[in-house]
Write a protein that holds these residues in place. Structure first.
Motif, mmCIF file in Angstrom:
data_model
loop_
_atom_site.group_PDB
_atom_site.id
_atom_site.type_symbol
_atom_site.label_atom_id
_atom_site.label_comp_id
_atom_site.label_asym_id
_atom_site.label_seq_id
_atom_site.Cartn_x
_atom_site.Cartn_y
_atom_site.Cartn_z
ATOM 1 N N PHE A 45 -27.255 11.879 -18.580
ATOM 2 C CA PHE A 45 -28.498 11.668 -19.119
ATOM 3 C C PHE A 45 -29.668 12.367 -18.303
ATOM 4 C CE2 PHE A 45 -32.477 9.116 -19.225
ATOM 5 C CZ PHE A 45 -32.843 9.387 -20.502
ATOM 6 N N GLU A 46 -29.679 12.307 -16.878
ATOM 7 C CA GLU A 46 -30.698 12.657 -16.305
ATOM 8 C C GLU A 46 -30.553 14.249 -16.151
ATOM 9 O OE1 GLU A 46 -29.498 11.449 -12.215
ATOM 10 O OE2 GLU A 46 -30.235 9.344 -12.738
ATOM 11 N N ALA A 68 -17.402 4.578 -19.232
ATOM 12 C CA ALA A 68 -16.092 4.908 -19.658
ATOM 13 C C ALA A 68 -16.133 6.004 -20.924
ATOM 14 C CB ALA A 68 -15.230 3.774 -19.793
ATOM 15 N N ILE A 69 -16.810 5.695 -21.690
ATOM 16 C CA ILE A 69 -16.950 6.427 -22.911
ATOM 17 C C ILE A 69 -17.482 7.882 -22.722
ATOM 18 C CG2 ILE A 69 -17.778 6.829 -25.481
ATOM 19 C CD1 ILE A 69 -17.743 3.804 -25.765
ATOM 20 N N GLU A 70 -18.456 7.837 -21.963
ATOM 21 C CA GLU A 70 -19.157 8.975 -21.648
ATOM 22 C C GLU A 70 -18.282 9.926 -20.688
ATOM 23 O OE1 GLU A 70 -22.826 10.013 -18.823
ATOM 24 O OE2 GLU A 70 -23.628 9.282 -20.848
ATOM 25 N N GLN A 71 -17.708 9.104 -19.766
ATOM 26 C CA GLN A 71 -16.692 9.987 -18.898
ATOM 27 C C GLN A 71 -15.582 10.592 -19.504
ATOM 28 O OE1 GLN A 71 -16.918 9.892 -15.162
ATOM 29 N NE2 GLN A 71 -15.686 11.706 -15.855
ATOM 30 N N ILE A 87 -33.620 11.224 -25.826
ATOM 31 C CA ILE A 87 -34.137 12.640 -25.846
ATOM 32 C C ILE A 87 -34.999 12.943 -26.511
ATOM 33 C CG2 ILE A 87 -33.381 14.940 -25.463
ATOM 34 C CD1 ILE A 87 -32.538 13.074 -23.141
ATOM 35 N N LYS A 88 -34.884 12.508 -27.849
ATOM 36 C CA LYS A 88 -35.866 12.850 -28.901
ATOM 37 C C LYS A 88 -37.256 12.207 -28.736
ATOM 38 C CE LYS A 88 -32.511 14.014 -32.521
ATOM 39 N NZ LYS A 88 -32.003 13.495 -33.862
ATOM 40 N N ARG A 89 -37.039 11.133 -28.179
ATOM 41 C CA ARG A 89 -38.322 10.349 -27.738
ATOM 42 C C ARG A 89 -39.134 10.834 -26.655
ATOM 43 N NH1 ARG A 89 -35.861 5.672 -26.639
ATOM 44 N NH2 ARG A 89 -35.951 4.928 -28.618
ATOM 45 N N MET A 90 -38.339 11.444 -25.615
ATOM 46 C CA MET A 90 -39.128 12.119 -24.617
ATOM 47 C C MET A 90 -39.745 13.407 -25.188
ATOM 48 S SD MET A 90 -38.670 15.087 -22.542
ATOM 49 C CE MET A 90 -36.906 15.447 -22.510
ATOM 50 N N ILE A 91 -39.045 14.239 -26.156
ATOM 51 C CA ILE A 91 -39.579 15.414 -26.459
ATOM 52 C C ILE A 91 -40.861 14.908 -27.254
ATOM 53 C CG2 ILE A 91 -39.167 17.104 -28.151
ATOM 54 C CD1 ILE A 91 -36.211 17.286 -27.577
ATOM 55 N N MET A 109 -23.607 14.185 -27.157
ATOM 56 C CA MET A 109 -24.997 14.318 -27.535
ATOM 57 C C MET A 109 -25.647 13.029 -28.220
ATOM 58 S SD MET A 109 -26.245 16.889 -25.870
ATOM 59 C CE MET A 109 -27.870 17.373 -26.680
ATOM 60 N N ASP A 110 -24.865 12.405 -29.061
ATOM 61 C CA ASP A 110 -25.421 11.375 -29.822
ATOM 62 C C ASP A 110 -25.574 10.058 -29.022
ATOM 63 O OD1 ASP A 110 -25.008 12.589 -32.133
ATOM 64 O OD2 ASP A 110 -23.090 11.916 -32.709
ATOM 65 N N LEU A 111 -24.865 9.991 -27.895
ATOM 66 C CA LEU A 111 -25.086 9.049 -26.955
ATOM 67 C C LEU A 111 -26.447 8.868 -26.592
ATOM 68 C CD1 LEU A 111 -21.863 8.960 -24.538
ATOM 69 C CD2 LEU A 111 -22.350 7.223 -26.350
#
Length: 210
Positions: free
Chosen positions: A76-77, A3-6, A31-35, A24-26
């Motif tokens: 996220f995807e 709900a928060i993201e929506q 994402i930083k880990r993926m990078i 973005m903070d969510l």
């Protein structure tokens, strides 16, 4: 999508730009880990992970109206997809051009495909809990490197997604274009092979099965 993201995405679609930072903070951590995991090692020292993330945020701002209009995948995807695109772009820009050819600086025998295996071994060593770890970390790492190198590419990728990137089984399955149950079978097959090595070291390692 929770709900928060929506709510944040709905606010952005209505023109409330103050919702962008919290949105973005969510997902910033993953994402930083993926990078960090997916970044070509030949770029390290030239580009910081934080710089890549900042460039990615600019791409997200530019393309966000496209996402809010269609919303065909989870945020996220979509964000992870843009992150992989950004890494590929930077690799082309810095590695595969004559003007800024970092290939001249790479170590002998380097192959870009080895980077993910190195990242995976680092994360797996960090997940092992054992009193003997401090005394044998180097040996454990060498054994893990050898075990990971012997895995099939699909098995290695399954472990990378779950342990290094920390994707859920469902998210990892979506990334690979397979069903969650098929991914779990692939993951546990790879895990079983690695655990054989770990048991030889009397190490304790908890798998991810969510």
């Amino acid at each position: 999508m929770d709900a928060i993201e929506q709510d944040l995405i709905d606010r952005i679609s209505r023109g409330d730009q103050s919702a962008f930072g919290p949105l973005m903070d969510l997902h910033a951590g993953r994402i930083k880990r993926m990078i960090s995991v997916r970044m070509d090692s030949r770029l390290r020292g030239r580009i910081d992970d934080s710089d890549i993330f900042q460039e990615l945020q600019l791409d997200v701002i530019r393309r966000l109206p496209e996402y809010t209009e269609k919303r065909e995948t989870s945020f996220f995807e979509w964000l992870r997809f843009l992150g992989r695109q950004k890494l590929a772009e930077l690799s082309r820009r810095h590695v595969h051009t004559q003007s800024r050819d970092v290939r001249r600086e790479e170590r002998p025998g380097h192959h870009p495909d080895n980077d993910s295996s190195i990242a995976l071994a680092s994360f797996l060593v960090g997940e092992i809990t054992s009193p003997s770890l401090q005394a044998s970390r180097h040996e454990i790492r060498e054994r893990l490197d050898a075990a990971i190198a012997g895995l099939e590419d699909s098995d290695r990728e399954a472990l990378l997604l779950r342990h290094a990137e920390q994707l859920s089984a469902t998210e990892a399955a979506t990334e690979l274009g397979i069903l969650p149950n098929a991914f779990r079978q692939r993951y546990f097959r790879a895990l079983k092979r690695l655990k054989t090595v770990l048991l030889e070291q009397n190490l304790d390692w908890v798998s991810r099965d969510d």
